[in-house]
Structures are given as C-alpha cells and as structure tokens.
Design a protein around this motif. Structure first.
Motif, PDB file in Angstrom:
ATOM      1  N   PHE A 225       0.913  -0.891   0.066  1.00 53.80           N
ATOM      2  CA  PHE A 225       0.073  -0.136   0.057  1.00 53.80           C
ATOM      3  C   PHE A 225       0.998   1.142   0.257  1.00 53.80           C
ATOM      4  CE2 PHE A 225      -2.052   3.386   2.437  1.00 53.80           C
ATOM      5  CZ  PHE A 225      -3.386   3.618   1.581  1.00 53.80           C
ATOM      6  N   TYR A 226       1.836   1.377   0.874  1.00 48.49           N
ATOM      7  CA  TYR A 226       2.419   2.542   1.131  1.00 48.49           C
ATOM      8  C   TYR A 226       3.711   2.558  -0.060  1.00 48.49           C
ATOM      9  CZ  TYR A 226       0.610   3.665   5.426  1.00 48.49           C
ATOM     10  OH  TYR A 226      -0.349   3.906   6.339  1.00 48.49           O
ATOM     11  N   TRP A 227       4.114   1.499  -0.441  1.00 46.57           N
ATOM     12  CA  TRP A 227       5.080   1.356  -1.993  1.00 46.57           C
ATOM     13  C   TRP A 227       4.138   2.131  -3.099  1.00 46.57           C
ATOM     14  CZ3 TRP A 227       4.008  -0.787  -6.428  1.00 46.57           C
ATOM     15  CH2 TRP A 227       5.105  -1.152  -7.518  1.00 46.57           C
ATOM     16  N   SER A 228       2.819   1.475  -3.177  1.00 48.27           N
ATOM     17  CA  SER A 228       2.074   1.974  -4.293  1.00 48.27           C
ATOM     18  C   SER A 228       1.839   3.313  -4.179  1.00 48.27           C
ATOM     19  CB  SER A 228       0.904   1.401  -4.414  1.00 48.27           C
ATOM     20  OG  SER A 228      -0.050   1.654  -5.299  1.00 48.27           O
ATOM     21  N   THR A 229       1.580   3.932  -3.204  1.00 45.48           N
ATOM     22  CA  THR A 229       1.052   5.266  -3.074  1.00 45.48           C
ATOM     23  C   THR A 229       2.434   6.446  -3.038  1.00 45.48           C
ATOM     24  OG1 THR A 229      -0.614   4.862  -1.627  1.00 45.48           O
ATOM     25  CG2 THR A 229       0.040   7.300  -1.605  1.00 45.48           C
ATOM     26  N   GLY A 230       3.533   5.744  -2.368  1.00 44.90           N
ATOM     27  CA  GLY A 230       4.768   6.324  -2.477  1.00 44.90           C
ATOM     28  C   GLY A 230       5.258   6.553  -3.785  1.00 44.90           C
ATOM     29  N   TYR A 244      -4.688   6.280  -6.493  1.00 47.64           N
ATOM     30  CA  TYR A 244      -3.770   5.033  -6.078  1.00 47.64           C
ATOM     31  C   TYR A 244      -4.246   4.855  -4.627  1.00 47.64           C
ATOM     32  CZ  TYR A 244      -0.729   3.980  -9.879  1.00 47.64           C
ATOM     33  OH  TYR A 244      -0.217   3.476 -10.935  1.00 47.64           O
ATOM     34  N   THR A 245      -4.473   5.875  -3.841  1.00 42.98           N
ATOM     35  CA  THR A 245      -4.520   5.728  -2.452  1.00 42.98           C
ATOM     36  C   THR A 245      -5.932   5.288  -2.263  1.00 42.98           C
ATOM     37  OG1 THR A 245      -3.335   7.773  -1.801  1.00 42.98           O
ATOM     38  CG2 THR A 245      -4.776   7.146   0.054  1.00 42.98           C
ATOM     39  N   SER A 248      -6.162   1.471  -3.687  1.00 41.35           N
ATOM     40  CA  SER A 248      -5.429   0.481  -2.973  1.00 41.35           C
ATOM     41  C   SER A 248      -5.990   0.050  -1.895  1.00 41.35           C
ATOM     42  CB  SER A 248      -3.788   1.140  -2.801  1.00 41.35           C
ATOM     43  OG  SER A 248      -3.312   1.259  -3.895  1.00 41.35           O
ATOM     44  N   TRP A 249      -6.436   1.067  -1.131  1.00 41.51           N
ATOM     45  CA  TRP A 249      -7.216   1.093   0.139  1.00 41.51           C
ATOM     46  C   TRP A 249      -8.452   0.159   0.035  1.00 41.51           C
ATOM     47  CZ3 TRP A 249     -12.008   1.831   2.180  1.00 41.51           C
ATOM     48  CH2 TRP A 249     -11.973   1.825   3.692  1.00 41.51           C
ATOM     49  N   ARG A 250      -9.172   0.532  -1.080  1.00 39.01           N
ATOM     50  CA  ARG A 250     -10.428  -0.304  -1.362  1.00 39.01           C
ATOM     51  C   ARG A 250      -9.815  -1.849  -1.641  1.00 39.01           C
ATOM     52  NH1 ARG A 250     -14.623   2.060  -5.480  1.00 39.01           N
ATOM     53  NH2 ARG A 250     -15.613   0.277  -4.848  1.00 39.01           N
ATOM     54  N   PHE A 251      -8.877  -2.031  -2.516  1.00 35.67           N
ATOM     55  CA  PHE A 251      -8.460  -3.409  -2.893  1.00 35.67           C
ATOM     56  C   PHE A 251      -7.852  -4.322  -1.602  1.00 35.67           C
ATOM     57  CE2 PHE A 251      -4.719  -6.416  -4.020  1.00 35.67           C
ATOM     58  CZ  PHE A 251      -5.541  -6.986  -4.516  1.00 35.67           C
ATOM     59  N   PHE A 252      -7.307  -3.670  -0.789  1.00 40.66           N
ATOM     60  CA  PHE A 252      -6.731  -4.244   0.543  1.00 40.66           C
ATOM     61  C   PHE A 252      -7.626  -4.498   1.480  1.00 40.66           C
ATOM     62  CE2 PHE A 252      -2.516  -2.731  -1.075  1.00 40.66           C
ATOM     63  CZ  PHE A 252      -2.040  -4.072  -1.572  1.00 40.66           C
ATOM     64  N   ARG A 253      -8.786  -3.799   1.532  1.00 36.86           N
ATOM     65  CA  ARG A 253      -9.886  -3.918   2.574  1.00 36.86           C
ATOM     66  C   ARG A 253     -10.435  -5.206   2.259  1.00 36.86           C
ATOM     67  NH1 ARG A 253     -15.132  -0.249   2.281  1.00 36.86           N
ATOM     68  NH2 ARG A 253     -15.023  -1.222   0.154  1.00 36.86           N
ATOM     69  N   GLU A 254     -10.870  -5.469   1.062  1.00 37.37           N
ATOM     70  CA  GLU A 254     -11.625  -6.626   0.395  1.00 37.37           C
ATOM     71  C   GLU A 254     -10.678  -7.846   0.410  1.00 37.37           C
ATOM     72  OE1 GLU A 254     -12.901  -5.445  -3.584  1.00 37.37           O
ATOM     73  OE2 GLU A 254     -14.269  -4.021  -2.753  1.00 37.37           O
ATOM     74  N   ARG A 255      -9.391  -7.600   0.013  1.00 37.56           N
ATOM     75  CA  ARG A 255      -8.614  -8.623   0.122  1.00 37.56           C
ATOM     76  C   ARG A 255      -8.463  -9.125   1.573  1.00 37.56           C
ATOM     77  NH1 ARG A 255      -5.148 -10.958  -3.984  1.00 37.56           N
ATOM     78  NH2 ARG A 255      -3.472 -12.291  -2.896  1.00 37.56           N
ATOM     79  N   ILE A 256      -8.200  -8.250   2.475  1.00 41.97           N
ATOM     80  CA  ILE A 256      -7.969  -8.688   3.817  1.00 41.97           C
ATOM     81  C   ILE A 256      -9.276  -9.322   4.503  1.00 41.97           C
ATOM     82  CG2 ILE A 256      -7.919  -7.890   6.227  1.00 41.97           C
ATOM     83  CD1 ILE A 256      -5.772  -5.694   5.032  1.00 41.97           C
TER      84      ILE A 256
END
Length: 292
Positions: A225-230, A244-245, A248-256
């Motif tokens: 997440f921080y690599w992508s946004t960075g 991207y923020t 990425s946040w929505r993707f990882f929320r669903e993935r987690i």
C-alpha cells in the motif's frame, strides 16, 4: 524437486536481470569518465536509440539460444526488468527533469523482480511466471499507464509541479520502506506466503505471529500500500496520488476480509485472539468482523 527449481530458475532470473541491467554500459562506453549530464541527451539521440535497440536484439537472441520454453519466459521477463532498472539508473544520474521518473523506473522494476526472486527462495513450489506480478490485473496495468500519462502531460504543461524535491524524497522513502516491509513479511512467512489467497489449509501451513507480523497482521499488504502510494508521491502526480490511495485502500480492504475468512477457518480461536491483539496495519481497515 522444489529445491532444484529454486536453484535453476532463481539463477536464470539473476543472470538475465543482470544482462538487462548491463544496458548502463552503453553510455559509459561512449564517454567514459565524463560528467553524467550528457547521458540523457545521448540516449534520446538517434545514435543512442540505435545502440539500445541493438543491445536489446543481441540480448534477446542470446537468451533464445541459451534457454528454451518456460525457462526462456523467465529469462526474458527478468532481463526486461533488469533493462528497465538500468534505464532508470541512467535517468536517475542524469541532469534532467526526468530524474524522478528514473527513480520510479528503478522502484517499479525492482519491486516486480524481487517478488519473483523472494518467492523462489521462500516457496519454490508456488513459483510461476505469475510470481513476477507483471500480469497482476487489468486495473493494475491501467493504473500504471495512467501514472505515466499524467507524469508526461504535467511535465510538458506544468513542469514546475515536478520539481518539488522534498515531496519526491518523501515518496522515495515511502517506496523504500514499503517494499522493504513487504519483502520482510514474505521472508518471515516463508512457505506460508502465497500471492494467491488460499482456501484450503496445507499441512505445512502455520500461523505466523512473530517478526513484522507482531507489528501488523498483514505487513505485506501494508508494505505494498505505502509502496504504491509512494511511487505517485515520488512522481508528484496529484491525480494519481489520490486515485492510487483510494483504489489501493479499497483493494486491500476487500482482500484482507477475504483472507481472514480463510485464516479463521484454518486456525480458529488462535487467529481470533491474534486479531484482537494486532492491528491490520492499514488505516480504517479492521478486517472481518467476528461475533464474540
């Protein structure tokens, strides 16, 4: 079998990556020992483009002769990423407004190559061409292309927005820390790590709660997440920073949430207790809700 796969494909990827990276030799041969400012002009000149095209042709021909079938597919991908990393280094060292894009090229190519290499080390049984993550998803590809377009358009129309060096450095730190955290998570998890969410528990599958997993429940996602946004902060891409923020946040929320359903099924109360003690690592993402 898995060990021999690690040695063979891992070695091939390293050799091929270095072969692609060797593109940096071209400008050095042209003007060895001079100040680095001339490099960008040379590479955008006709002679520079011809030299690079010839280099790519020779290296690809070499790989075709040495490796066959699946091994060639590994080699050509690793070589491409090494080539991109080398071009990124050249841009990074040149006195040009595109220096930060060179940083981006290095970070992007190294991220994808190291995903494959670390997977070869920790879990060779799951190693495949997909381990490079180059074909992660259509959305991922479109996001990358969008960032290139935004950077180029803004560079041409409002170049001053790309000269916020302090912001670029913040992005670079995020990229380095994020990728380091992700690779640390992969190495700590070992054979338990897989790029694909597992729905069935393997006999060797154990709950990892030590190392970076004692800090975050999902350190590999936090790092990504921080690599992508960075990467977008490093490029000073205001539109893609926001895009991207959010994406990425929505993707990882669903993935987690998807992954934690499996983890609770695998480890039961042990994971529920671990979940209560350790934060996911991502803002405003608590994971799957568990009824007490």
């Amino acid at each position: 079998m898995a060990g021999s796969k690690l040695v063979l494909e891992g070695r091939i990827s390293i050799i091929s990556f270095i072969s692609g990276l060797a593109v940096i030799i071209i400008p050095l041969l042209v003007k060895f020992g001079s100040h680095i400012d001339w490099i960008f002009d040379y590479l955008t000149d006709v002679n520079g483009k011809i030299a690079i095209a010839a280099y790519i042709t020779v290296i690809n021909g070499f790989l075709l002769i040495i490796y066959k079938g699946p091994l060639y597919k590994v080699a050509v991908r690793a070589c491409f990423l090494g080539f991109a990393f080398g071009c990124g280094l050249i841009l990074s060292l040149a006195d040009t407004a595109w220096t930060h894009f060179g940083w981006y090229m290095c970070s992007l190519s190294f991220f994808h190559y190291s995903e494959y290499l670390v997977t070869a080390i920790i879990n060779p049984r799951s190693l495949s061409l997909d381990s490079f993550l180059l074909n992660h998803s259509i959305e991922y590809t479109l996001a990358a292309i969008s960032s290139w377009i935004e950077f180029t358009v803004e560079m041409l129309l409002i170049p001053e927005i790309k000269q916020l060096n302090w912001l670029c450095l913040v992005g670079l730190v995020m990229v380095l820390c994020g990728d380091s955290l992700r690779k640390a998570a992969m190495l700590t998890a070992g054979s338990n790590f897989n790029h694909i969410v597992q729905n069935e528990k393997a006999q060797s599958h154990v709950l990892v709660t030590t190392g970076v997993y004692a800090l975050f429940r999902h350190p590999s996602y936090v790092g990504w997440f921080y690599w992508s946004t960075g990467t977008q902060i490093m490029l000073c891409n205001p539109i893609c920073i926001l895009g991207y923020t959010i994406a990425s946040w929505r993707f990882f929320r669903e993935r987690i949430e998807e992954e934690e359903i499996s983890l609770i099924h695998f480890f039961g109360e042990d994971y529920v207790e671990y979940k209560k003690k350790v934060f996911t690592g991502l803002p405003f993402i608590s994971g799957i809700r568990v009824n007490s």
